[in-house]
Motif scaffolding. Structure first.
Motif, PDB file in Angstrom:
ATOM      1  N   UNK A   1       0.843  -1.197   0.000  1.00  0.00           N
ATOM      2  CA  UNK A   1       0.000   0.000   0.000  1.00  0.00           C
ATOM      3  C   UNK A   1       0.871   1.237   0.000  1.00  0.00           C
ATOM      4  N   UNK A   2       0.523   2.195  -0.839  1.00  0.00           N
ATOM      5  CA  UNK A   2       1.160   3.498  -0.840  1.00  0.00           C
ATOM      6  C   UNK A   2       0.226   4.489  -0.158  1.00  0.00           C
TER       7      UNK A   2
ATOM      8  N   UNK B   1       5.028 -14.648   2.354  1.00  0.00           N
ATOM      9  CA  UNK B   1       3.851 -15.225   3.009  1.00  0.00           C
ATOM     10  C   UNK B   1       3.528 -14.518   4.314  1.00  0.00           C
ATOM     11  N   UNK B   2       3.583 -13.183   4.272  1.00  0.00           N
ATOM     12  CA  UNK B   2       3.250 -12.306   5.396  1.00  0.00           C
ATOM     13  C   UNK B   2       4.214 -12.429   6.578  1.00  0.00           C
ATOM     14  N   UNK B   3       5.339 -13.103   6.375  1.00  0.00           N
ATOM     15  CA  UNK B   3       6.305 -13.194   7.464  1.00  0.00           C
ATOM     16  C   UNK B   3       7.045 -11.874   7.664  1.00  0.00           C
ATOM     17  N   UNK B   4       7.354 -11.178   6.572  1.00  0.00           N
ATOM     18  CA  UNK B   4       8.100  -9.925   6.641  1.00  0.00           C
ATOM     19  C   UNK B   4       7.177  -8.753   6.365  1.00  0.00           C
ATOM     20  N   UNK B   5       7.168  -7.799   7.280  1.00  0.00           N
ATOM     21  CA  UNK B   5       6.397  -6.575   7.086  1.00  0.00           C
ATOM     22  C   UNK B   5       7.351  -5.388   7.167  1.00  0.00           C
ATOM     23  N   UNK B   6       7.183  -4.430   6.271  1.00  0.00           N
ATOM     24  CA  UNK B   6       8.028  -3.239   6.204  1.00  0.00           C
ATOM     25  C   UNK B   6       7.123  -2.013   6.125  1.00  0.00           C
ATOM     26  N   UNK B   7       7.384  -1.051   6.993  1.00  0.00           N
ATOM     27  CA  UNK B   7       6.668   0.227   6.974  1.00  0.00           C
ATOM     28  C   UNK B   7       7.688   1.338   6.804  1.00  0.00           C
ATOM     29  N   UNK B   8       7.378   2.293   5.949  1.00  0.00           N
ATOM     30  CA  UNK B   8       8.282   3.414   5.703  1.00  0.00           C
ATOM     31  C   UNK B   8       7.478   4.702   5.591  1.00  0.00           C
ATOM     32  N   UNK B   9       8.025   5.786   6.160  1.00  0.00           N
ATOM     33  CA  UNK B   9       7.381   7.100   6.087  1.00  0.00           C
ATOM     34  C   UNK B   9       8.439   8.179   5.931  1.00  0.00           C
ATOM     35  N   UNK B  10       8.123   9.149   5.095  1.00  0.00           N
ATOM     36  CA  UNK B  10       8.940  10.353   4.983  1.00  0.00           C
ATOM     37  C   UNK B  10       8.015  11.535   5.238  1.00  0.00           C
ATOM     38  N   UNK B  11       8.455  12.463   6.102  1.00  0.00           N
ATOM     39  CA  UNK B  11       7.559  13.552   6.486  1.00  0.00           C
ATOM     40  C   UNK B  11       8.290  14.884   6.497  1.00  0.00           C
TER      41      UNK B  11
ATOM     42  N   UNK C   1       3.393   0.494   3.039  1.00  0.00           N
ATOM     43  CA  UNK C   1       3.322  -0.699   3.878  1.00  0.00           C
ATOM     44  C   UNK C   1       3.463  -1.901   2.973  1.00  0.00           C
ATOM     45  N   UNK C   2       4.390  -2.785   3.326  1.00  0.00           N
ATOM     46  CA  UNK C   2       4.682  -3.952   2.505  1.00  0.00           C
ATOM     47  C   UNK C   2       4.702  -5.185   3.376  1.00  0.00           C
ATOM     48  N   UNK C   3       4.052  -6.256   2.882  1.00  0.00           N
ATOM     49  CA  UNK C   3       4.148  -7.570   3.506  1.00  0.00           C
ATOM     50  C   UNK C   3       4.530  -8.575   2.426  1.00  0.00           C
ATOM     51  N   UNK C   4       5.491  -9.424   2.762  1.00  0.00           N
ATOM     52  CA  UNK C   4       5.996 -10.372   1.771  1.00  0.00           C
ATOM     53  C   UNK C   4       6.440 -11.661   2.451  1.00  0.00           C
TER      54      UNK C   4
END
Length: 1000
Positions: A628-629, A692-702, A687-690
């Motif tokens: 998701x972006x 088989x949903x074992x790895x989740x990555x969240x990133x934000x720039x503000x 927000x990224x999950x890969x």
């Protein structure tokens, strides 16, 4: 024939009885990998028969009959129904539900699925919070959430400093907003960690905007544990006890080092003082040039502090009522050796009632009663400067009493120096009582579509202060009168919210519309008085104002009060199309009585989201499970600042008229007439999950800008500073977090997590004719400059130490200032051959540029292990305790200065000589006094073992080591200094605890 008819009639009557014969069935609830699911709810449809699975996923249903249907539900899995047949045992594997696995999180005045969020929201579950033995739950979040800075407090009962995405303003306006079960608070020191279900942190303006003026610095939403309908009563006890111990204790110069520096300083008076100590206390057998005393004052004033915490709770519910009640007791001794401790007792009750199918009500109350004995922090300062050649107790000091504490003045020094007079003869008690109540009524106007909710909350707190200064003498004609100060502080904060929410689905369209209004009333009152010469001071029963000299109250009695009102109207629209195109928009109108010029502010926000993983071009891919972006923009008003104020000033001046001096008056009026600080923020995230949903990555720039920041602007005509809307402060950064969770087999699972944050803080506009804003003191200046950080340390850049006479003679600056080897070399920033104010630069900020967090956890059968780490870099600390040698030159200092001082060519190119430390040239504020605050810490280690048997409750035994190891170069107890100025900062201790958790 009649006999056969009678037999048939009896058989027909008895068949239903046989069919309805009751029985007991048991079963086990597992996930797809055959891992037990504790806490799953099992309920017979249409009957008051239910159970909740234990730690092994087992359940029991009594008094059921063949044909009954039971339903199994568990968060994150598809609900399933099963019909009871002749079988008495069930083994059920639940399947993960992708829709439910998208975690439901609390947002302002409602909830949302995590997959539908367009803003930046971080969630921390109860298990992570409970690992930290602390009286304040925010300390447990340090290093766990990117973009959130937690600066721990070492003193018992003190709250940590919490900053979300930097600092955009001065003073107390940096406080975050806490929302506990819908009620708004500035402080959550009344909460017990065992009562917490989850913590959600709203970091960007789009997420926070719905809370308006109180949310300008971020929002922490806390949900406490509740009971559930149709749940058997569950009891839980959790308790631990442990010890706190100071770590990284600063080494002070010992007697030999102190003697060496005194001789090298060239001060004959200091050498004479040492001789006085030899005459008074005798010579050392090891070195006859020294007195037979070698006191480490930090070690003397430190102790190990005990702590304990006990919680008990009960929760459950029937068809209409769900409840959760509990009590908590916590106590904590400080590591400063005096009456320094914190004790708190809490009672909590949370009840939710289904009055009808559409009408609900709830009441949540907390009563907190705490007693805090605050430390005498001046002791840290005195201990740093106390000379080591003086003992704690001086039996020769017969005029000292009640205890014969030593006094440096009898040796010739100017100050008394001994910190134990502060520890033994001062007592600062605070009694903190809080009654917090929240009540709501909710009515469903249209079934599952439209409802209205009204919520009233009242936070009533009282703070009773008692500061007692006992009388004592220290010899050398030093005598202190007894005195007492008492103050009663009362705070009353009321909120009334009314919210109308509509949600519906139209084919591929999901829509939620919310409208609301909020009223707040904040009031406080403080009455204080101070008296001297207390009769019967030796008895605590005399520590009241009635026992003080009544004539001493003159000009020592005061009373102040304040009251502010606020009215707000707000609305929100949340829309998604096909569950992959997301829109979130809010608008809030806030009115505040603090601003006389313009009491109303209007603050919009909007967020967009795109679930790319649901697009056809990513269908059936083998890598991306969810992507998701997000992008958001929003504005927030901040009224957590001083109200509009001002003053009239009249000055008498003399002006020559016709060559004759004529007296006259000048009048000036200075008023602030402040208006809203406005935070405008842009946020871009994914927000990224890969795997088989074992790895989740969240990133934000503000990019977060505070417009109309209220800064102390200098007014030349009156030679003073006035707070005015006069600048723009920017905070900009990148936030990353990654987590890997894997179930290896039925016995073993593990998780690994990491987060990383960057922060750039700078002033991009300053409306002051000087072009900068000064703060701090003239000797220890902090300055906010255009392009520089807020409250940056302002001084000279050191480039070395003069090593020899040739180097001196070759440098015109050294010659002009009569410098000698051992003096510091400052950088001539403008190259004009002179070191003056024009060569001062920003030396750094107290805000870290980078923070890092990491965690690892694993479970093997009944064993659990977890470890958290935390680090930060890029921040600076003003070592003011060391720098105040400019005021007190005949005192001790730390061993680092003594060891690394320049004492001959090539011995140091960073530290001045002993004589140089006493010269004004080397005492200028420079990066010699401003040190790096970088550190790495093992934050928390916990080992646990679970005991599951039929004869005992579920038992969990655990050992926790909190902050057992910190690595840093700063010359202090720890580099956690809230405002970056270390003068008498209370150390943050390491904590070791052993605890047990029982569930019935």
């Amino acid at each position: 024939m009649k006999l056969k008819l009678l037999f048939l009639l009896v058989f027909l009557v008895s068949v239903p009885g046989i069919a309805q014969q009751t029985k007991t069935v048991t079963g086990t609830i597992l996930d797809a990998n055959d891992v037990p699911l504790p806490g799953a709810e099992v309920k017979v449809v249409g009957k008051e028969i239910f159970d909740v699975t234990n730690f092994d996923g087992e359940f029991t249903l009594n008094n059921v009959v063949v044909g009954d249907v039971f339903r199994v539900t568990f968060l994150g899995f598809q609900a399933q129904e099963f019909t009871i047949s002749t079988a008495n045992t069930f083994v059920i594997n639940l399947q993960e539900d992708a829709g439910v696995l998208d975690e439901v999180v609390l947002i302002g005045y409602g909830t949302a699925k995590k997959r539908d969020l367009t803003g930046s929201i971080a969630t921390v579950n109860a298990e992570e919070i409970e690992k930290t033995p602390t009286a304040n739950i925010m300390q447990s979040l340090q290093g766990k959430v990117s973009g959130v800075q937690i600066v721990n407090a070492g003193s018992p009962g003190d709250s940590p400093t919490v900053r979300i995405r930097g600092v955009g303003t001065f003073g107390d306006a940096t406080n975050v907003l806490y929302v506990v079960d819908g009620a708004l608070y500035d402080n959550i020191d009344f909460l017990n960690t065992k009562d917490i279900k989850s913590v959600n942190i709203l970091k960007d303006a789009s997420s926070s905007a719905i809370y308006g003026v109180r949310a300008a610095n971020g929002v922490v939403i806390i949900e406490t544990k509740s009971g559930r309908l149709n749940q058997k009563v569950q009891f839980e006890y959790d308790g631990y006890t442990g010890i706190q111990r100071a770590q990284n204790v600063v080494k002070l110069a010992n007697t030999e080092q102190f003697y060496t520096m005194a001789v090298e300083s060239g001060s004959q008076a200091d050498v004479n003082f040492i001789q006085n100590a030899i005459q008074r206390y005798g010579r050392s057998r090891i070195n006859p040039n020294l007195p037979d005393v070698n006191t480490d004052w930090y070690r003397e004033i430190l102790r190990d502090g005990l702590m304990q915490n006990h919680s008990i709770s009960a929760s459950g519910g029937g068809e209409k009522v769900a409840y959760a009640v509990g009590a908590n007791y916590t106590s904590q001794e400080g590591i400063l050796d005096m009456k320094n401790e914190y004790e708190r007792f809490n009672i909590r009750s949370k009840v939710d009632v289904d009055i009808s199918d559409r009408f609900k009500a709830g009441v949540n109350t907390i009563f907190s009663n705490a007693t805090k004995y605050a430390p005498e922090n001046a002791a840290w300062f005195r201990a740093y400067f106390a000379v080591p050649l003086m003992p704690v107790i001086d039996e020769l000091n017969t005029t000292s009493g009640p205890t014969r504490y030593s006094n440096a003045q009898v040796l010739g020094y100017r100050g008394t120096q001994n910190p134990f007079q502060d520890l033994a003869y001062n007592q600062n008690r605070l009694k903190i009582r809080k009654l917090l109540a929240t009540m709501f009524l909710q009515y469903e106007i249209i079934d599952n579509k439209l409802d209205i909710k009204t919520t009233y909350s009242h936070d009533y707190s009282s703070l009773e202060e008692r500061n007692v200064n006992l009388p004592y003498t220290l010899g050398n004609n030093f005598e202190r009168r007894s005195s007492i100060r008492r103050a009663n502080n009362n705070f009353s904060n009321q909120f009334w919210d009314n919210v109308l929410t509509y949600n519906d689905t139209y084919g591929d369209h999901d829509l939620t519309v919310m409208l609301g209004a909020s009223f707040r009333d904040e009031a406080s009152n403080t009455f204080s008085a101070r008296g001297f010469d207390i009769a019967g001071i030796g008895l605590e029963t005399s520590w009241y104002l009635d026992f003080a000299d009544q004539d001493s109250f003159s000009n020592n009695v005061s009373e102040v009060g304040r009251r502010f009102y606020g009215m707000s109207y707000f609305g929100r629209v949340a829309y998604d199309f096909k569950d992959k195109y997301l829109l979130y928009a809010t608008l809030r109108a806030d009115g505040s009585s603090k601003f006389t010029l313009d009491p109303w502010g209007y603050f919009p926000s909007v967020g967009l989201g795109w679930v790319i993983s649901d697009e056809e071009f990513l269908a059936n891919n083998n890598f991306v499970d969810f992507l998701k972006l997000r992008a958001s923009w929003g504005k927030l008003g901040n009224d957590n600042v001083a109200a509009s104020a001002g003053s009239n000033t009249i000055n008498v001046i003399t002006t020559p008229i016709d060559n004759q001096p004529r007296p006259g008056l000048t009048a000036t009026s200075v008023f602030s007439n402040n208006t809203w600080e406005v935070i405008e923020e842009k946020n871009f995230g994914l927000n990224l999950e890969t795997f088989n949903n074992r790895l989740s990555i969240d990133a934000d720039y503000y990019i977060r800008d505070t417009h109309d920041a209220i800064l102390p602007v200098y007014i030349p005509i009156v030679n003073r500073s006035v707070d005015r809307n006069s600048g723009v402060i920017r905070n900009e950064g990148l936030e990353l977090s990654a987590n890997w969770n894997q179930q290896v087999n039925q016995d073993f699972r593990f998780r690994i997590g990491a987060n990383f944050t960057t922060l750039k803080n700078e002033a991009i506009q300053i409306e002051d004719e000087r072009g900068y804003i000064d703060s701090g003191t003239a000797e220890f200046r902090q300055r906010t400059t255009l392009g520089g950080p807020l409250l940056g340390f302002f001084g000279y850049e050191r480039i070395g130490v003069y090593q020899n006479e040739q180097q001196i003679s070759n440098d015109p600056i050294a010659v002009a200032n009569s410098l000698v080897p051992g003096d510091l070399i400052y950088k001539d920033q403008n190259g004009d051959g002179v070191i003056d104010d024009a060569d001062r630069v920003i030396l750094g900020s107290f805000l870290p540029k980078y923070t890092y967090g990491g965690s690892i956890g694993m479970t093997y059968k009944a064993f659990e292990f977890s470890m958290d780490v935390f680090a930060q870099t890029g921040n600076k600390i003003l070592n003011r305790k060391r720098g105040e040698i400019i005021f007190t030159q005949d005192t001790n200092m730390d061993a680092d200065l003594a060891i690394n001082r320049w004492h001959g060519e090539g011995t140091s190119n960073s530290y001045p000589s002993s004589a140089g430390l006493r010269k004004a040239w080397n005492q200028k504020l420079s990066d010699f006094w401003v040190e790096d605050g970088d550190f790495f810490r093992i934050q928390n280690v916990q080992v646990a073992y679970n005991i599951i048997t039929d004869n005992l409750p579920h038992t969990r035994i655990y050992f926790t080591a909190e902050k057992p190891l910190s690595v840093f170069n700063y010359n202090g107890f720890n580099p956690e200094v809230p405002n970056g100025v270390d003068r008498q900062t209370y150390p943050v201790p390491a904590i070791y605890t052993l605890g047990v958790n029982l569930k019935f």
